[in-house]
Write a protein that holds these residues in place. Sequence first.
Motif, PDB file in Angstrom:
ATOM      1  N   GLY A  70      -5.336   5.223  -2.368  1.00 42.53           N
ATOM      2  CA  GLY A  70      -5.675   4.741  -3.694  1.00 42.53           C
ATOM      3  C   GLY A  70      -5.524   3.231  -3.723  1.00 42.53           C
ATOM      4  O   GLY A  70      -4.662   2.669  -3.043  1.00 42.53           O
ATOM      5  N   ILE A  71      -6.371   2.561  -4.515  1.00 48.56           N
ATOM      6  CA  ILE A  71      -6.456   1.100  -4.464  1.00 48.56           C
ATOM      7  C   ILE A  71      -6.357   0.496  -5.860  1.00 48.56           C
ATOM      8  O   ILE A  71      -6.955   1.007  -6.812  1.00 48.56           O
ATOM      9  N   GLY A  80      -9.518 -12.255  -4.120  1.00 52.45           N
ATOM     10  CA  GLY A  80      -8.506 -11.500  -4.832  1.00 52.45           C
ATOM     11  C   GLY A  80      -7.410 -10.986  -3.928  1.00 52.45           C
ATOM     12  O   GLY A  80      -7.372 -11.254  -2.723  1.00 52.45           O
ATOM     13  N   ILE A  81      -6.507 -10.243  -4.538  1.00 56.24           N
ATOM     14  CA  ILE A  81      -5.438  -9.561  -3.818  1.00 56.24           C
ATOM     15  C   ILE A  81      -5.621  -8.065  -3.997  1.00 56.24           C
ATOM     16  O   ILE A  81      -6.235  -7.611  -4.970  1.00 56.24           O
ATOM     17  N   ILE A  82      -5.081  -7.289  -3.053  1.00 56.38           N
ATOM     18  CA  ILE A  82      -5.302  -5.858  -3.067  1.00 56.38           C
ATOM     19  C   ILE A  82      -4.022  -5.135  -2.670  1.00 56.38           C
ATOM     20  O   ILE A  82      -3.254  -5.612  -1.837  1.00 56.38           O
ATOM     21  N   GLY A  83      -3.788  -3.988  -3.301  1.00 56.07           N
ATOM     22  CA  GLY A  83      -2.676  -3.121  -2.953  1.00 56.07           C
ATOM     23  C   GLY A  83      -3.166  -1.698  -2.739  1.00 56.07           C
ATOM     24  O   GLY A  83      -4.061  -1.241  -3.463  1.00 56.07           O
ATOM     25  N   GLU A  84      -2.616  -1.018  -1.738  1.00 57.76           N
ATOM     26  CA  GLU A  84      -3.078   0.326  -1.383  1.00 57.76           C
ATOM     27  C   GLU A  84      -1.881   1.239  -1.117  1.00 57.76           C
ATOM     28  O   GLU A  84      -0.826   0.789  -0.664  1.00 57.76           O
ATOM     29  N   LEU A  85      -2.068   2.525  -1.366  1.00 56.30           N
ATOM     30  CA  LEU A  85      -1.029   3.514  -1.109  1.00 56.30           C
ATOM     31  C   LEU A  85      -1.683   4.847  -0.814  1.00 56.30           C
ATOM     32  O   LEU A  85      -2.595   5.275  -1.540  1.00 56.30           O
ATOM     33  N   GLY A  86      -1.225   5.521   0.270  1.00 53.57           N
ATOM     34  CA  GLY A  86      -1.774   6.833   0.566  1.00 53.57           C
ATOM     35  C   GLY A  86      -1.389   7.335   1.938  1.00 53.57           C
ATOM     36  O   GLY A  86      -0.735   6.634   2.720  1.00 53.57           O
ATOM     37  N   PRO A  87      -1.797   8.570   2.266  1.00 50.87           N
ATOM     38  CA  PRO A  87      -1.402   9.187   3.528  1.00 50.87           C
ATOM     39  C   PRO A  87      -2.370   8.901   4.671  1.00 50.87           C
ATOM     40  O   PRO A  87      -3.577   8.773   4.469  1.00 50.87           O
ATOM     41  N   GLU A  88      -1.816   8.793   5.873  1.00 52.70           N
ATOM     42  CA  GLU A  88      -2.610   8.815   7.102  1.00 52.70           C
ATOM     43  C   GLU A  88      -2.276  10.118   7.814  1.00 52.70           C
ATOM     44  O   GLU A  88      -1.113  10.390   8.124  1.00 52.70           O
ATOM     45  N   ILE A  89      -3.301  10.937   8.063  1.00 49.03           N
ATOM     46  CA  ILE A  89      -3.099  12.301   8.552  1.00 49.03           C
ATOM     47  C   ILE A  89      -3.634  12.421   9.977  1.00 49.03           C
ATOM     48  O   ILE A  89      -4.844  12.276  10.200  1.00 49.03           O
ATOM     49  N   PRO A  90      -2.781  12.675  10.974  1.00 44.22           N
ATOM     50  CA  PRO A  90      -3.261  12.845  12.359  1.00 44.22           C
ATOM     51  C   PRO A  90      -4.111  14.116  12.496  1.00 44.22           C
ATOM     52  O   PRO A  90      -3.687  15.199  12.083  1.00 44.22           O
ATOM     53  N   ILE A  91      -5.312  13.962  13.059  1.00 41.27           N
ATOM     54  CA  ILE A  91      -6.177  15.115  13.317  1.00 41.27           C
ATOM     55  C   ILE A  91      -5.991  15.596  14.750  1.00 41.27           C
ATOM     56  O   ILE A  91      -5.994  16.792  15.029  1.00 41.27           O
ATOM     57  N   ASN A  92      -5.855  14.648  15.672  1.00 42.45           N
ATOM     58  CA  ASN A  92      -5.437  14.938  17.049  1.00 42.45           C
ATOM     59  C   ASN A  92      -4.647  13.729  17.541  1.00 42.45           C
ATOM     60  O   ASN A  92      -4.281  12.866  16.752  1.00 42.45           O
ATOM     61  N   GLN A  93      -4.367  13.654  18.830  1.00 39.90           N
ATOM     62  CA  GLN A  93      -3.516  12.577  19.328  1.00 39.90           C
ATOM     63  C   GLN A  93      -4.168  11.198  19.244  1.00 39.90           C
ATOM     64  O   GLN A  93      -3.489  10.180  19.307  1.00 39.90           O
ATOM     65  N   TYR A 104     -10.638   4.021  -4.452  1.00 40.01           N
ATOM     66  CA  TYR A 104     -10.077   4.724  -3.305  1.00 40.01           C
ATOM     67  C   TYR A 104     -10.826   4.334  -2.040  1.00 40.01           C
ATOM     68  O   TYR A 104     -11.921   3.744  -2.091  1.00 40.01           O
ATOM     69  N   SER A 105     -10.238   4.662  -0.900  1.00 40.12           N
ATOM     70  CA  SER A 105     -10.910   4.467   0.386  1.00 40.12           C
ATOM     71  C   SER A 105     -10.610   5.650   1.301  1.00 40.12           C
ATOM     72  O   SER A 105      -9.560   6.299   1.184  1.00 40.12           O
ATOM     73  N   ILE A 106     -11.544   5.927   2.192  1.00 39.06           N
ATOM     74  CA  ILE A 106     -11.391   6.963   3.217  1.00 39.06           C
ATOM     75  C   ILE A 106     -11.786   6.342   4.550  1.00 39.06           C
ATOM     76  O   ILE A 106     -12.890   5.795   4.685  1.00 39.06           O
ATOM     77  N   LYS A 144       1.671   5.463   3.767  1.00 39.97           N
ATOM     78  CA  LYS A 144       1.694   4.024   4.016  1.00 39.97           C
ATOM     79  C   LYS A 144       1.279   3.256   2.776  1.00 39.97           C
ATOM     80  O   LYS A 144       0.548   3.763   1.924  1.00 39.97           O
ATOM     81  N   TYR A 145       1.758   2.016   2.692  1.00 36.23           N
ATOM     82  CA  TYR A 145       1.299   1.114   1.642  1.00 36.23           C
ATOM     83  C   TYR A 145       0.843  -0.183   2.308  1.00 36.23           C
ATOM     84  O   TYR A 145       1.293  -0.534   3.403  1.00 36.23           O
ATOM     85  N   ALA A 146      -0.047  -0.887   1.632  1.00 40.42           N
ATOM     86  CA  ALA A 146      -0.606  -2.120   2.189  1.00 40.42           C
ATOM     87  C   ALA A 146      -0.848  -3.122   1.075  1.00 40.42           C
ATOM     88  O   ALA A 146      -1.060  -2.744  -0.087  1.00 40.42           O
TER      89      ALA A 146
END
Length: 219
Positions: free
Chosen positions: A134-135, A113-126, A170-172, A84-86
């Motif tokens: 990364g930011i 300010g403005i911010i841009g993000e890119l990275g994976p979202e990983i399902p752990i369960n339903q 980065y963010s988690i 996803k990207y944001a």
Amino acid sequence: MRILFILLASLFIQQAYAQELVFEVGGNATKYQYQNLNGTIVDYLNPASGLHAQLKRENVLLKVSKLFGSSDIDDKPLFIPTVKYAFGFTYNQYNSVGSTQGIALSYNTDHLGIIGELGPEIPINQAISLDIKGIVSVAKMWNGNQLIGNQYLPLDEQTQFSKIRIYGGYSIALVHHLSKFVSGFVKFQALSSVKEPDYPVNHLRLMPNTLSIGVKINP
């Protein structure tokens, strides 16, 4: 606060085109890394708390599961990420406190300010997924002051505070999918302003760590 409401309205106007609308609030603890003209990094400043607020749109860039033949109606395959990207707007208070030669110091600054993000979202369960991004952010101080002893000094005319800054980091986040349309999350974020020229240039780097909670709405 009026500026935040304006930013909020601008994103809601466009929400029909967004995959998800994301809002979060939290707190910053900001390290000021100041290097004087002699090349010495001062150590008398400590992080202080400050407000964090962020509003953005998040979209799907790539569903990795589709590379394996999955369709949109399939349940999310566990541990198969969606990239996803944001992008959006951010408001932060980057504050610091300390003392030198027995004189108390404090810095209180507000940044937009403005911010841009890119990275994976990983399902752990339903219901739970892990969101890693990364930011890159660009921000400028719009209000700030320094307290020395009992005297307040504005920071608007000090270039090292008032200039436009570029941040990377980065963010988690741990995301709980409450329904098909609403998710909640808790997030840790680490940023640092881009390193400025080395000695003998007098410069200041801001390195905020942020803990926040938020909600994602899929309209």
